[in-house]
Structure formats: C-alpha cells, structure tokens
Design a protein around this motif. Structure first.
Motif, short mmCIF file in Angstrom:
data_model
loop_
_atom_site.label_atom_id
_atom_site.label_comp_id
_atom_site.label_asym_id
_atom_site.label_seq_id
_atom_site.Cartn_x
_atom_site.Cartn_y
_atom_site.Cartn_z
N UNK A 405 -1.01 -7.32 -1.69
CA UNK A 405 0.28 -7.55 -0.70
C UNK A 405 0.93 -6.57 -0.38
N UNK A 406 1.46 -5.83 -1.59
CA UNK A 406 2.27 -4.54 -1.35
C UNK A 406 1.66 -3.62 -0.37
N UNK A 407 0.37 -3.35 -0.23
CA UNK A 407 -0.29 -2.41 0.60
C UNK A 407 -0.33 -2.90 2.07
N UNK A 408 -0.53 -4.23 2.00
CA UNK A 408 -0.61 -4.87 3.42
C UNK A 408 0.83 -4.78 4.14
N UNK A 409 1.66 -5.03 3.25
CA UNK A 409 3.30 -4.95 3.68
C UNK A 409 3.57 -3.54 4.15
N UNK A 410 2.99 -2.44 3.75
CA UNK A 410 3.42 -1.17 3.98
C UNK A 410 2.14 -0.47 4.58
N UNK A 411 1.48 -1.24 5.55
CA UNK A 411 0.23 -0.56 6.20
C UNK A 411 0.60 0.63 7.05
N UNK A 413 3.36 2.71 6.90
CA UNK A 413 3.85 3.60 5.98
C UNK A 413 2.54 4.51 5.64
N UNK A 414 1.62 3.87 5.20
CA UNK A 414 0.30 4.28 4.77
C UNK A 414 -0.32 4.94 5.65
N UNK A 415 -0.32 4.53 6.86
CA UNK A 415 -1.16 5.21 8.01
C UNK A 415 -0.54 6.60 8.47
N UNK A 416 0.84 6.45 8.58
CA UNK A 416 1.69 7.77 8.71
C UNK A 416 1.24 8.83 7.58
N UNK A 457 10.05 11.53 1.03
CA UNK A 457 10.91 11.20 -0.26
C UNK A 457 12.18 10.26 -0.05
N UNK A 458 12.97 10.40 1.11
CA UNK A 458 13.98 9.36 1.24
C UNK A 458 13.53 8.09 1.63
N UNK A 459 12.62 8.12 2.56
CA UNK A 459 12.31 6.81 3.16
C UNK A 459 11.32 6.21 2.22
N UNK A 460 10.21 6.60 2.11
CA UNK A 460 8.94 5.99 1.53
C UNK A 460 8.91 5.89 -0.05
N UNK A 461 10.02 6.85 -0.48
CA UNK A 461 10.16 6.90 -1.94
C UNK A 461 8.87 7.41 -2.55
N UNK A 462 8.27 8.60 -2.06
CA UNK A 462 7.15 9.01 -2.53
C UNK A 462 7.35 10.55 -3.47
N UNK A 463 8.43 10.30 -4.31
CA UNK A 463 8.68 11.51 -5.07
C UNK A 463 7.64 11.30 -6.46
N UNK A 464 6.67 12.22 -6.59
CA UNK A 464 6.03 12.13 -7.85
C UNK A 464 6.62 12.49 -8.93
N UNK A 465 6.30 12.30 -10.09
CA UNK A 465 7.27 12.39 -11.48
C UNK A 465 6.36 12.49 -12.55
N UNK A 466 7.11 13.34 -13.72
CA UNK A 466 6.24 13.43 -14.77
C UNK A 466 6.07 11.85 -15.52
N UNK A 467 6.93 11.10 -15.08
CA UNK A 467 6.79 9.63 -15.63
C UNK A 467 5.42 9.18 -15.32
N UNK A 468 5.12 9.52 -14.25
CA UNK A 468 3.84 9.00 -13.65
C UNK A 468 2.56 9.57 -14.75
N UNK A 469 2.86 10.68 -15.16
CA UNK A 469 1.74 11.32 -15.88
C UNK A 469 1.72 10.63 -17.44
N UNK A 470 3.00 10.38 -17.83
CA UNK A 470 2.77 9.54 -19.23
C UNK A 470 2.44 8.10 -19.06
N UNK A 471 2.75 7.71 -18.04
CA UNK A 471 2.11 6.33 -17.83
C UNK A 471 1.06 6.08 -17.73
N UNK A 472 0.10 7.08 -17.20
CA UNK A 472 -1.34 7.27 -16.99
C UNK A 472 -1.77 7.23 -18.57
N UNK A 473 -1.11 8.14 -19.47
CA UNK A 473 -1.74 8.41 -20.74
C UNK A 473 -1.31 7.06 -21.81
N UNK A 474 -0.31 6.54 -21.50
CA UNK A 474 -0.08 4.90 -22.39
C UNK A 474 -1.02 3.86 -21.63
N UNK A 475 -1.26 4.10 -20.30
CA UNK A 475 -2.31 3.01 -19.96
C UNK A 475 -3.56 3.18 -20.61
#
Length: 705
Positions: A405-411, A413-416, A457-475
């Motif tokens: 549903x989230x991907x459909x809702x932001x289609x 933004x994804x296209x841009x 950054x400001x609009x789509x909130x697409x700032x990658x973070x080291x949080x994503x890295x340790x989330x991957x390791x924890x997953x």
C-alpha cells in the motif's frame, strides 16, 4: 541427602515458575489505567495470551500485549510492543506503548507525538473503519454515521504510525474473534472459477449476479423532510428520474467479471491485482453519484462504506483509469460513474456472506447548515456464484503486506526518483565524453545537488543513515525479512541503487551526488567561499590520520547495536541527518547547535563531517573497495610533478603522487574536467605546445623548400 537436594531443586523451580507467571505490579498498574473500575485482573490465560479484567464478578474485557499476537516489525526492524485494553463490545479502552525502537520518535520528534497518536484509539470500536490521515487534508475525525474514523497521522513518521495501526487492528481482531461474542468469523467463500455463461446486463441484474438499489427523489425528500429545491446544489433531472441509483458486482467472479469486462479485460485485471485481492465494482447513476467531484483516485470513497458481520470492510479505489479496461456488457445503461474498489482491511471480506453498503448522503442548505443521512443497502449476491472454503488459520498473516500500500501511495515519488537515477547513471557512464564541456558538467552537478537536497532529502525523506546498516545486521541476526526494508520505497530504492553502484564507481556516487546532507555541506562550502572566509587546508599528515576516525565510530555503533539497541540509537546522533534533513532543524537546541556547527565548520573546511566523522561513509568505503573499475584516469605527469588536480580537490582525495583515494573520493568529477581541459591540464598544455612546435618546424621546412 540426595532426596533433600532434589526437593530443594523442585521447590526452586516451582517458585521460579510461579514468579514468572505472576502478573507484575507495574503491568497491573498499567492495566488499571486501561480499566479504571477494575477490581480483579487475572493472570494471562494458558490457551490465549490475554489478561481477563473484572469488576467484582462482571467481566469488563481483556488486556493483552500486542507483541504476543502480532510481531510486525517496525521501521527499526523490531516489533512495537503495546499494552492494549478492549471491552466486551470490541471497543479500545486504551493503548500504552511498552517498548519501541522507532528512530523518529527517539531523540527526534520525541515520544509525545507517538503517545498522542495511540491515545486516539481510546473509545474506538473494531466495528469502525479506522483510516490514518497522512495527507493533512483536514478531513473530519468521524463520518456522520460513526462507521469511518479518520485519525491524525504524525508528520515525518508515516511508516511508523501505519505499522502501529496495522498491529493494533490485527491483534485486536484476533482477540475479538477468540473471546467476544458477535465477532466470530463467518465461513469463508470464494467465487467459483468455472461458473460462467454469456449474459446481458439485464440478465446479470435479474439473476442477482449484480446488485441493484435505487433511491427516488420523493424518498430522499421524505427522509430529509424538505424538498430538494431547498438545497442550492441544483439536482438536474425530472421527477421520475432517480436521485441516486447503484449497481454493484463482485468482479472476481468470472460470471460477473468476464461479462462486464470481456475475457481479455477480465484476465488483464486479474493479472494486475495481487493474488488474493478482492474487487467490487460500484456503478451509479442519477443526480447523486457514489463519488463526489473532489474524490481522489486511489483513496477511500467518502460517500460509501461497507460492513460485514458488524465489522467495517475497507474499500479503496484501485485507480484503473490507465489500464484500458472497458465495460462492455450488452444492454448496459449509461451511468455517471464507476469505480473498482479493493475490499479488505483487518476484517477481511467474504463475498458470499451478507454485507451492508452504507450510502452517506450529505446536502448543504447553505455554507453553515448541512443535512445528512445514511442509507443502508443490503449486499447479497446470488449464492450460485460462490463456494465455501475452510478459513485459513493464519488469515491475519496472509493479508496484503503493508508495504504494498505504501508503494502504491507514493508511486509518483518513486517514478521521479527512478527517472533521476536513470539520468545520473547515463551521465556517469558517459562522464569522459561529457567532461569535455566543463560548464555543462558544473551546471548539471549543482542542479542535481539541489534536487538531492530538496526533493530526495526534505520532501521524500530519502536520507540514508548508518541506522539502516545496523537494522540490516539485526534483521539478519533475528531472522531476515525483506518486508521491513520495503516499508519506505524511497529509502529502499536508494539503498539498492547505492549498493550496486559501490561495485562500479565506489562510494563517491552516493556521497557526492545522492546524500542530502552532503549536498547541504557543499552548499555551505560554496557560501563560505562567496563570503571570502579563510579556507583551511588540513596538513597532509593530519588529514591522513583524521580520515580514519570514522571507522572506529562505525565499528562502535554496530557493536553497540547488538549490545543495546537503545544505546545505539542515542550514539547514532553523531549523524546530523535526523536534525537537519528529517526534522528541518526543528528540535531541541543541543542537536541543532551540533548540526549547524558542522555546517559552519564546513564553511572553513570543505565537507568536514563527510571526511572525518561520517560512519555511513566509512561503511560505504569498505564495500566500495570491491569496485570493478577505476573510472578516474590519470596521466604520467599527475603528481610528478603536476599537483593541479590535488590542489583543486576540495576534500583532498588525491595523493601527492597523483593517485585517487577512492575511499575518500566523492566523484565530483572536477579532476576529470581538468584532465580533459586543454587550458588547465599541464599534460595537455605540454602536448599542445609540442604539437605547435612540430607544426611550426614543418611549416618552416616547407617554406624553405
């Protein structure tokens, strides 16, 4: 002696088990807040994980921990644990957040918005359709019949609140169906796959394969107690024409879908929707269609709602306008509007069971006074369309994942984003050719940096973070599931693209082009130069030492995450991304001072944070060492003796001997432009002088001859 020891061991474990089973005083106090009139709170039931709550001998309801019934992972990769109270009528008596690791609420927005959000559930019923308002459209809290309720979302935390809503509704429905009368799930039905014959529109309606309901003008005037002429909307038509007329059909049934869409159209629709998705077509005629002029495709209709077995069933428009589907049943009337709605939500939908379609009619007498009524339309299709199936025991877990549903809702933004990444890829693939045009390269780079900062950054909130890295390791540590990473499509796409690019161009493509805070730093450095601030060049020997600092920071954060995720979430504030990009500097002053301070330092020392402190850059640099190509050409004179590229490199990613330090390079392509510029590159200038000298000698020899 042995007997005594055995007896002591048995007593110890008995006491330990009793202590474990006992309801803690802290949890009992929280349950008392959910049920203020409670006098007795029993232990968790052995057969189902709920705590029965009584007032004397009267059962008030049940309390339960959401994590016992739903382990949907939050944005940080860990479930959000909540204590939930529900009375005998299926109403929430309250929600208490016990534990969570959502980054945006921890040291970001703070937990107050989270608590305000879950407090909205108090008093709401499972029989209502709860819709999270994430678009700030100013919709009312509740529709006139109380069946559809809009909750205020939390800006910057859309994913987290949607996960909380899904967790609460799915777990509450499990409790209701197990413990509350009136919520027992009816036998599930599905459309017979081979039941079909070619029928006209009139035959479909007469045989009950398509439902029909009509409301005359006299009837609506009788309901409102006044003539339609009192309403300035201006309802066109004769007295004999209906005020509204509805037709509705279950499209999944071949008898309905194939007759209305044709064989090819039906197959196209079934291929388009997800497996297990249920679709109802609603058509309307008359002066008051089932959707308003302000209806947004892909959203929930404000004039319609559906309930079955006392539970609200979600209706969401599929927005099939671009799919080329045409209704083609013979003898079909000319109707005002039609929409394909996906049926579902937490309650699910059984097409062969009775349901009720609620038509919300609201007419304005003037800009202050509105009259409204709800008309109940029975939904009962011919039973020949369906067959009974055994209800799946894991029904709640088989619903459409929330990320879809989230991907459909932001289609869009994804296209841009995908378009921008395609353009960037082509640019990098042809960098040697394009770098011969320095002005175009500079303009493209600054244009893309603005796009990265303001859109990604400001609009789509697409700032990658080291949080994503340790989330991957924890997953991976806890049992990998891709769903948690798909919750934010922008972040997911950027991570996939960045990961692939690491093996082609190294870390520089992301750090120099796709990092919003990196773009902000470059703008700060540009501003510092325009203000004629003194640009500090860190001595080479100190620079080589300082660039190593970010690696221990990365290792420390990853190690801490396995020891204490809560501590890691505090330490990750070494990244200023949340303060500057996610929260736009609207935060407690120490965080703002830190983020602004880094930008101010960056006005004197180009990209100070990126070069020396960024743990994300360190992680990308490690993987980037596996790159397959060295795109940045060097020539014999680079470094021996020419130092022009090194002096022009703002982040000092070129060594004295001319070699590119790909671990530090941000792929700004400035050195590539210099190397291809006849006026800047020493090697090119020497070659040009040599060619000019040879041409002069040849011309002189030709003149003498």
């Amino acid at each position: 002696m042995v007997g005594r020891i055995t007896l002591l061991i048995i007593c110890f474990f008995s006491c330990f088990s009793t202590a474990q089973a006992e309801l803690s005083e802290n949890k009992k106090a929280l349950i008392m807040e959910l049920f203020p009139s409670a006098t007795v709170i029993e232990e968790k039931l052995a057969d189902f994980p709920v705590y029965p709550v009584y007032q004397l001998q009267e059962l008030l309801g049940y309390a339960y921990e959401s994590i016992d019934l739903s382990r949907l992972q939050g944005f940080a990769g860990q479930p959000i644990s909540m204590l939930v109270g529900m009375d005998n009528r299926g109403r929430f008596t309250g929600v208490k957040v016990l534990n969570h690791h959502e980054p945006v609420f921890l040291h970001g927005l703070g937990e107050e918005p989270l608590f305000d959000f879950v407090n909205q559930y108090k008093g709401q019923s499972l029989r209502e359709q709860i819709i999270i308002n994430t678009s700030n459209t100013g919709r009312p809290k509740r529709t006139s019949d109380g069946n559809m309720v809009y909750f205020d979302g939390v800006s910057k935390a859309t994913v987290s609140v949607l996960i909380i809503n899904d967790t609460l509704l799915s777990s509450a429905l499990k409790v209701a169906r197990s413990k509350l009368a009136g919520f027992v799930q009816t036998a599930q039905t599905r459309a017979k796959p081979d039941f079909f014959e070619r029928l006209s529109w009139q035959q479909l309606v007469e045989r009950g394969y398509i439902g029909h309901w009509k409301l005359s003008r006299d009837a609506i005037e009788s309901e409102f107690g006044r003539p339609l002429a009192d309403y300035p909307q201006g309802f066109e038509g004769t007295d004999d024409s209906p005020f509204t007329e509805l037709f509705f059909g279950y499209i999944n049934a071949p008898m309905v879908g194939r007759n209305l869409l044709g064989d090819q159209g039906y197959q196209k629709l079934m291929a388009y929707i997800d497996p297990g998705a249920q679709v109802m077509l609603v058509l309307s005629g008359g002066a008051f269609p089932h959707i308003s002029e302000s209806f947004i495709p892909g959203s929930n209709p404000e004039r319609l709602s559906l309930s079955q077995n006392g539970l609200a069933v979600e209706m969401r428009d599929l927005n099939l306008s671009g799919q080329g589907l045409k209704l083609q049943a013979a003898g079909m009337p000319d109707l005002v509007a039609h929409n394909f709605f996906r049926m579902g939500g937490s309650a699910g939908f059984s097409p062969g069971a009775d349901a009720t379609l609620n038509v919300h009619i609201e007419l304005a007498r003037n800009h202050l006074v509105r009259d409204s009524i709800i008309m109940d339309v029975p939904v009962r299709f011919n039973t020949d369309l369906f067959e009974t199936v055994e209800p799946a025991p894991s029904f709640m877990d088989e619903r459409e994942p929330i990320w879809i549903g989230l991907w459909k809702q932001r289609w869009w933004q994804i296209a841009i984003l995908l378009t921008a990444l395609t353009v960037l890829t082509v640019f990098f693939a042809r960098q040697k050719t394009l770098s011969r045009h320095p002005k175009r390269v500079h303009r493209f780079r600054w244009g893309f940096l603005f796009f990265t900062l303001f859109y990604i950054g400001f609009f789509a909130q697409g700032q990658l973070s080291v949080v994503n890295i340790y989330t991957l390791f924890l997953a991976i540590w806890d049992g990998f599931s891709l769903n948690v990473f798909l919750l934010d499509p922008i972040i997911f796409i950027l991570w996939v693209y960045t990961f692939i690019s690491l093996f082609i161009w190294g870390r520089g493509l992301f750090c120099g082009w796709l990092c919003p805070f990196g773009a902000l730093q470059e703008m700060a450095a540009w501003l510092g130069e325009k203000l004629r601030l003194r640009q500090i060049k860190v001595p080479e020997r100190w620079h080589r030492r300082l660039i190593l600092i970010k690696y221990p920071i990365l290792i420390g954060l990853l190690g801490t995450a396995f020891y204490s995720l809560a501590l890691a979430e505090k330490l990750v504030e070494v990244e200023p991304f949340k303060t500057s990009i996610t929260l736009l500097f609207v935060r407690h002053w120490p965080f703002v001072v830190y983020a602004v301070g880094l930008l101010v330092i960056g006005m004197f020392i180009n990209k100070f944070y990126c070069r020396y402190l960024c743990p994300l850059g360190a992680g990308l640099a490690i993987i980037g060492r596996l790159r397959l190509f060295n795109w940045l050409d060097r020539v014999e004179l680079c470094g021996t003796p020419c130092q022009h590229c090194k002096n022009a490199c703002g982040i000092n990613a070129i060594r004295k001997d001319g070699r590119i330090d790909y671990d530090e390079c941000i792929q700004c392509l400035e050195c590539v432009v210099i190397l291809n510029d006849d006026e800047q590159c020493v090697d090119k200038r020497l070659q040009n002088k040599k060619h000019q000298r040879q041409a002069y000698i040849l011309a002189t020899d030709a003149g003498n001859s």
